[in-house]
Enzyme design. Structure first.
Site, PDB file in Angstrom:
ATOM      1  N   LYS A  17      52.369   9.787 -43.057  1.00 37.62           N
ATOM      2  CA  LYS A  17      53.755  10.264 -42.920  1.00 37.62           C
ATOM      3  C   LYS A  17      54.008  11.416 -43.872  1.00 37.62           C
ATOM      4  O   LYS A  17      53.279  11.651 -44.844  1.00 37.62           O
ATOM      5  CB  LYS A  17      54.745   9.129 -43.206  1.00 37.62           C
ATOM      6  CG  LYS A  17      54.595   8.450 -44.571  1.00 37.62           C
ATOM      7  CD  LYS A  17      55.250   9.167 -45.727  1.00 37.62           C
ATOM      8  CE  LYS A  17      55.021   8.502 -47.066  1.00 37.62           C
ATOM      9  NZ  LYS A  17      55.546   9.282 -48.217  1.00 37.62           N
ATOM     10  N   PRO A 103      44.987  11.895 -46.496  1.00 35.87           N
ATOM     11  CA  PRO A 103      44.569  12.157 -47.877  1.00 35.87           C
ATOM     12  C   PRO A 103      44.920  11.012 -48.817  1.00 35.87           C
ATOM     13  O   PRO A 103      45.965  10.364 -48.675  1.00 35.87           O
ATOM     14  CB  PRO A 103      45.347  13.428 -48.243  1.00 35.87           C
ATOM     15  CG  PRO A 103      45.600  14.094 -46.944  1.00 35.87           C
ATOM     16  CD  PRO A 103      45.793  13.000 -45.940  1.00 35.87           C
ATOM     17  N   ILE A 104      44.038  10.768 -49.769  1.00 36.14           N
ATOM     18  CA  ILE A 104      44.223   9.689 -50.736  1.00 36.14           C
ATOM     19  C   ILE A 104      45.104  10.164 -51.886  1.00 36.14           C
ATOM     20  O   ILE A 104      44.918  11.271 -52.407  1.00 36.14           O
ATOM     21  CB  ILE A 104      42.854   9.216 -51.270  1.00 36.14           C
ATOM     22  CG1 ILE A 104      42.025   8.612 -50.130  1.00 36.14           C
ATOM     23  CG2 ILE A 104      43.019   8.210 -52.401  1.00 36.14           C
ATOM     24  CD1 ILE A 104      40.568   8.396 -50.476  1.00 36.14           C
ATOM     25  N   ALA A 105      46.065   9.332 -52.289  1.00 34.34           N
ATOM     26  CA  ALA A 105      46.993   9.663 -53.389  1.00 34.34           C
ATOM     27  C   ALA A 105      47.639  11.016 -53.159  1.00 34.34           C
ATOM     28  O   ALA A 105      47.836  11.792 -54.095  1.00 34.34           O
ATOM     29  CB  ALA A 105      46.273   9.619 -54.740  1.00 34.34           C
ATOM     30  N   GLY A 106      47.986  11.298 -51.898  1.00 38.25           N
ATOM     31  CA  GLY A 106      48.551  12.594 -51.555  1.00 38.25           C
ATOM     32  C   GLY A 106      50.009  12.547 -51.185  1.00 38.25           C
ATOM     33  O   GLY A 106      50.570  13.542 -50.726  1.00 38.25           O
ATOM     34  N   GLY A 107      50.664  11.382 -51.311  1.00 35.59           N
ATOM     35  CA  GLY A 107      52.073  11.280 -50.938  1.00 35.59           C
ATOM     36  C   GLY A 107      52.296  11.178 -49.450  1.00 35.59           C
ATOM     37  O   GLY A 107      53.400  11.417 -48.964  1.00 35.59           O
ATOM     38  N   GLY A 109      51.173   8.298 -47.591  1.00 40.78           N
ATOM     39  CA  GLY A 109      51.201   6.903 -47.159  1.00 40.78           C
ATOM     40  C   GLY A 109      49.915   6.396 -46.525  1.00 40.78           C
ATOM     41  O   GLY A 109      49.975   5.496 -45.689  1.00 40.78           O
ATOM     42  N   GLY A 111      47.432   4.577 -47.864  1.00 41.75           N
ATOM     43  CA  GLY A 111      47.220   3.176 -48.204  1.00 41.75           C
ATOM     44  C   GLY A 111      48.189   2.266 -47.473  1.00 41.75           C
ATOM     45  O   GLY A 111      47.824   1.162 -47.051  1.00 41.75           O
ATOM     46  N   ALA A 113      49.468   2.900 -44.536  1.00 39.58           N
ATOM     47  CA  ALA A 113      48.994   2.848 -43.149  1.00 39.58           C
ATOM     48  C   ALA A 113      47.832   1.876 -43.022  1.00 39.58           C
ATOM     49  O   ALA A 113      47.727   1.139 -42.031  1.00 39.58           O
ATOM     50  CB  ALA A 113      48.590   4.240 -42.672  1.00 39.58           C
ATOM     51  N   ASP A 145      56.563   1.815 -48.246  1.00 37.23           N
ATOM     52  CA  ASP A 145      56.203   2.667 -47.111  1.00 37.23           C
ATOM     53  C   ASP A 145      55.490   1.921 -45.993  1.00 37.23           C
ATOM     54  O   ASP A 145      55.278   2.485 -44.910  1.00 37.23           O
ATOM     55  CB  ASP A 145      55.303   3.818 -47.578  1.00 37.23           C
ATOM     56  CG  ASP A 145      56.048   4.866 -48.390  1.00 37.23           C
ATOM     57  OD1 ASP A 145      57.287   4.898 -48.313  1.00 37.23           O
ATOM     58  OD2 ASP A 145      55.386   5.646 -49.100  1.00 37.23           O
TER      59      ASP A 145
END
Length: 277
Positions: A17, A103-107, A109, A111, A113, A145
């Site tokens: 998202k 993307p990981i730790a990218g804002g 969501g 994780g 998802a 989220d």
């Protein structure tokens, strides 16, 4: 979206998202903030394949490198599977394989998802049939989220972001995502926002008592007007993310010089979403 491969495996998908509008209230005594968000799902999805097993395990595949992610009880997908098993009394475990595209730790969501898709996949694999409403309640336990990742589309999130109402949206917006090699911790970004607001120089912009999504951004997505949306986008966390990662300022300026209608830090960052014509 779920797909049963056979009696031994189920595949489920959930979207990443972007927050095209995000207001953050003051820090509350319980350590959380009330927020008002306009979420929009993107075409990058997380795919979870669930197979019967005696224990709980997770592994990663796909274009996003998940080798640095935890594979024990700290992993949100493992937490989701265990929560559903506890809720339903299911006695076994599950083997999860996650194909990562968000993307990981990218804002964005990713994780969340993973957790949402895990709930859906395990519910189908185990034939626990807890129903959509209860899945939403379990999703809210896992994180703010996760309920949106379960729902998708375009939605207003209030409370901690998990109290959702569908937003009328027509057509499709086009985004260019600028990714970072380094992530930002969501709790650290929130803490930086609180410190920013305590600074006497910034007290002209206090936290809203009751965060709400502006009508202008709702009208923009309703009419699918990218020009209106470019003018209405807002993210209270952006000032904190830019302070923690100053190089993002240059990325924002570059994207807009190259023709983006507007750019915004997605969620707690550091991914920047550029709205294209």
């Amino acid at each position: 979206m779920t797909e049963r491969e056979n009696s031994e495996a189920v595949v489920a998908r959930a979207p990443g998202k972007i927050n095209i509008f995000f207001r953050v209230g003051a820090l509350e005594p319980d350590g959380y903030h009330r927020v008002a968000s306009l979420y929009q799902a993107v075409s990058l999805v997380e795919e979870v394949r669930a197979e019967h097993a005696d224990t709980f395990s997770v592994s990663f595949a796909g274009p996003i490198d998940g080798s640095g992610l935890p594979v024990d009880g700290r992993n949100l997908a493992i937490q989701a599977a265990r929560l559903l098993a506890e809720e339903t009394g299911y006695p076994g475990g599950v083997r999860l394989t996650i194909t990562k595209q968000v993307p990981i730790a990218g804002g964005m969501g990713g994780g969340s998802a993973d957790a949402a898709a895990t709930l859906i996949a395990c519910d189908a694999l185990w034939n626990t049939n807890v129903g959509r409403e209860r899945l939403h309640e379990l999703a809210a336990v896992l994180g703010a989220d996760v309920p949106f990742a379960l729902k998708g589309g375009t939605a207003v999130g209030t409370g901690r972001g998990d109290e959702l109402s569908q937003a009328l949206s027509t057509g499709t917006f086009h985004w260019v995502l600028a990714l970072s090699e380094h992530g930002l911790s969501t709790p650290v970004v929130y803490r930086e926002l609180d410190l920013h607001r305590e600074d006497p120089l910034h007290r002209m912009n206090p936290a809203p008592a009751e965060p709400a999504v502006d009508s202008a951004v709702l009208q923009a997505v309703r009419s699918c007007d990218p020009q209106l949306l470019a003018e209405a986008m807002l993210n209270d966390l952006q000032v904190a993310a830019l302070k923690l990662a100053p190089a993002l300022v240059d990325v924002l300026e570059l994207g807009e010089r190259l023709g983006a209608l507007a750019g915004i830090v997605s969620g707690s960052g550091p991914t920047i979403a550029f709205l294209a014509e």
